[in-house]
Design a protein around this motif. Structure first.
Motif, PDB file in Angstrom:
ATOM      1  N   PRO A 170       0.804  -1.236   0.000  1.00  0.00           N
ATOM      2  CA  PRO A 170       0.000   0.000   0.000  1.00  0.00           C
ATOM      3  C   PRO A 170       0.835   1.284   0.000  1.00  0.00           C
ATOM      4  O   PRO A 170       0.296   2.366  -0.103  1.00  0.00           O
ATOM      5  N   LEU A 171       2.173   1.148   0.091  1.00  0.00           N
ATOM      6  CA  LEU A 171       3.028   2.334   0.032  1.00  0.00           C
ATOM      7  C   LEU A 171       3.250   2.794  -1.401  1.00  0.00           C
ATOM      8  O   LEU A 171       3.844   3.840  -1.634  1.00  0.00           O
ATOM      9  N   TYR A 424     -10.330   4.058  11.395  1.00  0.00           N
ATOM     10  CA  TYR A 424      -9.019   3.648  10.886  1.00  0.00           C
ATOM     11  C   TYR A 424      -8.710   2.250  11.438  1.00  0.00           C
ATOM     12  O   TYR A 424      -8.898   1.992  12.627  1.00  0.00           O
ATOM     13  N   PRO A 425      -8.274   1.331  10.577  1.00  0.00           N
ATOM     14  CA  PRO A 425      -8.122  -0.066  11.016  1.00  0.00           C
ATOM     15  C   PRO A 425      -7.214  -0.248  12.236  1.00  0.00           C
ATOM     16  O   PRO A 425      -6.200   0.430  12.363  1.00  0.00           O
ATOM     17  N   GLU A 426      -7.617  -1.172  13.078  1.00  0.00           N
ATOM     18  CA  GLU A 426      -6.824  -1.486  14.276  1.00  0.00           C
ATOM     19  C   GLU A 426      -5.620  -2.346  13.919  1.00  0.00           C
ATOM     20  O   GLU A 426      -4.622  -2.339  14.629  1.00  0.00           O
ATOM     21  N   THR A 427      -5.743  -3.071  12.798  1.00  0.00           N
ATOM     22  CA  THR A 427      -4.655  -3.976  12.393  1.00  0.00           C
ATOM     23  C   THR A 427      -4.460  -3.871  10.876  1.00  0.00           C
ATOM     24  O   THR A 427      -5.402  -3.539  10.137  1.00  0.00           O
ATOM     25  N   HIS A 432      -6.787  -2.845   3.498  1.00  0.00           N
ATOM     26  CA  HIS A 432      -7.255  -2.837   2.109  1.00  0.00           C
ATOM     27  C   HIS A 432      -8.736  -2.437   2.022  1.00  0.00           C
ATOM     28  O   HIS A 432      -9.124  -1.584   1.233  1.00  0.00           O
ATOM     29  N   GLU A 433      -9.502  -3.057   2.896  1.00  0.00           N
ATOM     30  CA  GLU A 433     -10.955  -2.780   2.953  1.00  0.00           C
ATOM     31  C   GLU A 433     -11.190  -1.285   3.256  1.00  0.00           C
ATOM     32  O   GLU A 433     -12.047  -0.627   2.655  1.00  0.00           O
ATOM     33  N   TRP A 434     -10.408  -0.754   4.190  1.00  0.00           N
ATOM     34  CA  TRP A 434     -10.539   0.653   4.589  1.00  0.00           C
ATOM     35  C   TRP A 434     -10.158   1.582   3.430  1.00  0.00           C
ATOM     36  O   TRP A 434     -10.825   2.591   3.184  1.00  0.00           O
ATOM     37  N   ILE A 435      -9.106   1.207   2.691  1.00  0.00           N
ATOM     38  CA  ILE A 435      -8.683   2.037   1.552  1.00  0.00           C
ATOM     39  C   ILE A 435      -9.822   2.108   0.527  1.00  0.00           C
ATOM     40  O   ILE A 435     -10.149   3.179   0.012  1.00  0.00           O
ATOM     41  N   LEU A 436     -10.448   0.957   0.252  1.00  0.00           N
ATOM     42  CA  LEU A 436     -11.531   0.938  -0.739  1.00  0.00           C
ATOM     43  C   LEU A 436     -12.676   1.843  -0.295  1.00  0.00           C
ATOM     44  O   LEU A 436     -13.240   2.607  -1.076  1.00  0.00           O
ATOM     45  N   LYS A 437     -13.010   1.767   0.991  1.00  0.00           N
ATOM     46  CA  LYS A 437     -14.111   2.578   1.527  1.00  0.00           C
ATOM     47  C   LYS A 437     -13.751   4.074   1.433  1.00  0.00           C
ATOM     48  O   LYS A 437     -14.565   4.903   1.003  1.00  0.00           O
TER      49      LYS A 437
END
Ligand SMILES: Cc1cc2nc3c(=O)[nH]c(=O)nc-3n(C[C@H](O)[C@H](O)[C@H](O)COP(=O)(O)OP(=O)(O)OC[C@H]3O[C@@H](n4cnc5c(N)ncnc54)[C@H](O)[C@@H]3O)c2cc1C
Length: 459
Positions: A170-171, A424-427, A432-437
């Protein structure tokens, strides 16, 4: 013999040198790779203005020798320059070379190693981690391999390490061109010194001079003789040229001896979705930590660098450096700066659609005051206040459409803040799911306000 360090940092700008200092101070063996020669470290084309709160937040007391001038606030002028608003808040104009040399001396005094006049050429991976980098001394043949447990990309707005990483990391995200401002500025010793506003860093809103940005006049001495004057425009297919506009609109106004001239790019967008992945950290402009609305990035570069360095140091001490052991860096950065920055990205796109008439009207009718703009910078709450506080006034003054637009902006700013703070994801496995959202919220917003982001950058 192979050269091996605990951490190798690419870039000796404010971000790289902040991270380096925090790591050497914790006893790690650190090398900094920098393409400039040692005596030019710090020589960055910049407006040089920074709020003093950034230093106190880091617990720093920089020497007075790095400060050229002090400000009691920022003054923002309307396009006609008839109306202005003062945003309170102490700031300074730094001498970037002296500042850079001071940051460098702290690193070297604690045993950090500098490879100046060296450029990063390539990276080599092993077991899905960066194992070593390959560097080259400017003007000399031959390559050098440098190994480390961990690496930090602090190479600025056009990063050099990040794009060499696997595209599935993701970088490796590629931004839009409109995520950047391109800027040009000159430092001038004026023939005729300024006779007013010397105590302010001055911002002029004018979409003819600086479409999608602003132009600035930052005095650099108490006599108003030396100034830093420049402009930033949105980058993209429109092809705006900041130097052309500088020569056309600003050069004739500020006659004197040219002390320094230069251009650069500024990432004016939300931060990278993660500042850490595998054994790599990304900080400063390379991680897009600039404030999207005013483009200031010195303070937030140092802040992001300090947070990543601390978490990397903890991970090194714990014996394993990866996104899981460094994840707290993201949570911390989003909480102290990233969430505000992301919500200001929403406002930035809206502001870039406004015309000179809109800015003139807003400042003439005092729709915003300095204190609320200060709050905007610190909390990202301006739109909330306008909609609540002066909504009725806006309607009365005959701009109901502005109020509707502000309601949309407010709603997305809040959505985005929630995404970066509470959701923001805890782990890392949920990233990936958060980026899509997050991307879908930004895409939806762009459609809603009719903002065309243009093409993605090529690097
Ligand atoms: C015109 C302009 C005006 C600005 N005005 C202001 C302002 O008034 N206030 C403010 O707060 N911010 C301002 N900013 C933003 C601010 O300058 C940046 O946010 C900040 O300096 C970023 O620091 P950094 O260390 O992340 O990157 P940089 O300062 O860009 O440092 C990156 C370093 O990496 C080195 N490097 C790059 N590639 C390689 C490579 N391949 N190998 C080795 N070394 C490499 C570079 O030489 C550089 O020294 C301005 C920016 C511009 C362009």
């Amino acid at each position: 013999m192979a050269e091996k360090y605990d951490v190798v940092i690419i870039g000796a700008g404010v971000a790289g040198l902040t991270a380096a200092y925090d790591l050497v101070a914790r006893g790690f063996k650190v090398a900094v790779i920098e393409s400039k020669p040692r005596n030019r470290i710090g020589d960055k084309t910049c407006g040089d203005a920074i709020g003093t709160h950034h230093f106190s937040e880091l617990g720093w007391k920089p020497p007075s020798s790095i400060i050229d001038h002090e400000y009691s606030g920022v003054k923002i002028y309307s396009p006609s320059e008839k109306y202005g608003v003062v945003v309170p808040g102490e700031g300074v104009s730094v001498n970037r070379v002296k500042f850079g040399q001071w940051l460098l001396s702290r690193v070297l005094d604690h045993g950090g190693i500098l490879y100046d006049s060296h450029v990063l050429v390539d990276v080599a991976l092993k077991n899905s981690r960066v194992e070593k980098i390959i560097v080259k001394k400017v003007g000399e043949p031959g390559l050098r391999e440098i190994y480390a447990e961990a690496f930090i990309d602090a190479s600025g707005a056009k990063p050099s390490l990040r794009p060499k990483l696997p595209s599935e990391w993701p970088l490796a995200e590629r931004p839009y061109m409109t995520d950047f401002n391109i800027a040009y500025r000159e430092v001038i010793e004026l023939e005729k010194p300024l006779d007013s506003d010397i105590e302010y860093a001055i911002i002029y809103l004018n979409t003819e001079v600086a479409p999608g940005g602003y132009w600035w006049l930052f005095p650099k001495d108490p006599e108003g003789r030396i100034i830093n004057v420049g402009l930033g425009v949105v980058w993209g297919p429109q092809g705006y040229n900041p130097r052309h506009n500088y020569n056309k609109y600003l050069k004739p106004r500020f006659k004197g001896k040219l002390l320094h001239a230069g251009g650069g790019i500024v990432p004016t967008r939300r931060p990278m979705p993660t500042l850490v992945w595998r054994n790599v950290g990304v900080v400063g402009d390379a991680a897009y930590t600039v404030n999207p609305v005013h483009g200031g990035g010195i303070g937030s570069s140092m802040l992001s660098a300090s947070i990543v360095a601390r978490n990397m140091a903890n991970a090194l001490e714990a014996g394993r450096v990866d996104e899981t052991t460094m994840w707290k860096a993201n949570k911390e950065y989003m909480a102290v700066y990233g969430a505000k920055q992301a919500s200001l990205d929403i406002l930035r796109m809206y502001l870039q659609k406004l015309a000179n008439d809109d800015f003139e009207w807003i400042l003439k009718n005092k729709i915003v005051d300095g204190a609320s703009i200060y709050d905007l910078g610190t909390k990202g709450s301006l739109v909330e206040e306008i909609v609540r506080g002066v909504g009725k006034l806006i309607r009365l003054l005959g701009r109901p459409s502005l109020l509707n637009q502000l309601r949309i902006v407010r709603s997305y700013m809040n959505k985005v803040k929630t995404l970066y703070l509470d959701e923001y994801p805890e782990t890392p496995d949920k990233l990936h799911e958060w980026i899509l959202k997050t991307e879908s919220v930004f895409n939806e917003y762009r459609v809603e306000i009719g903002y065309d982001p243009g093409p993605r950058v090529r690097w």
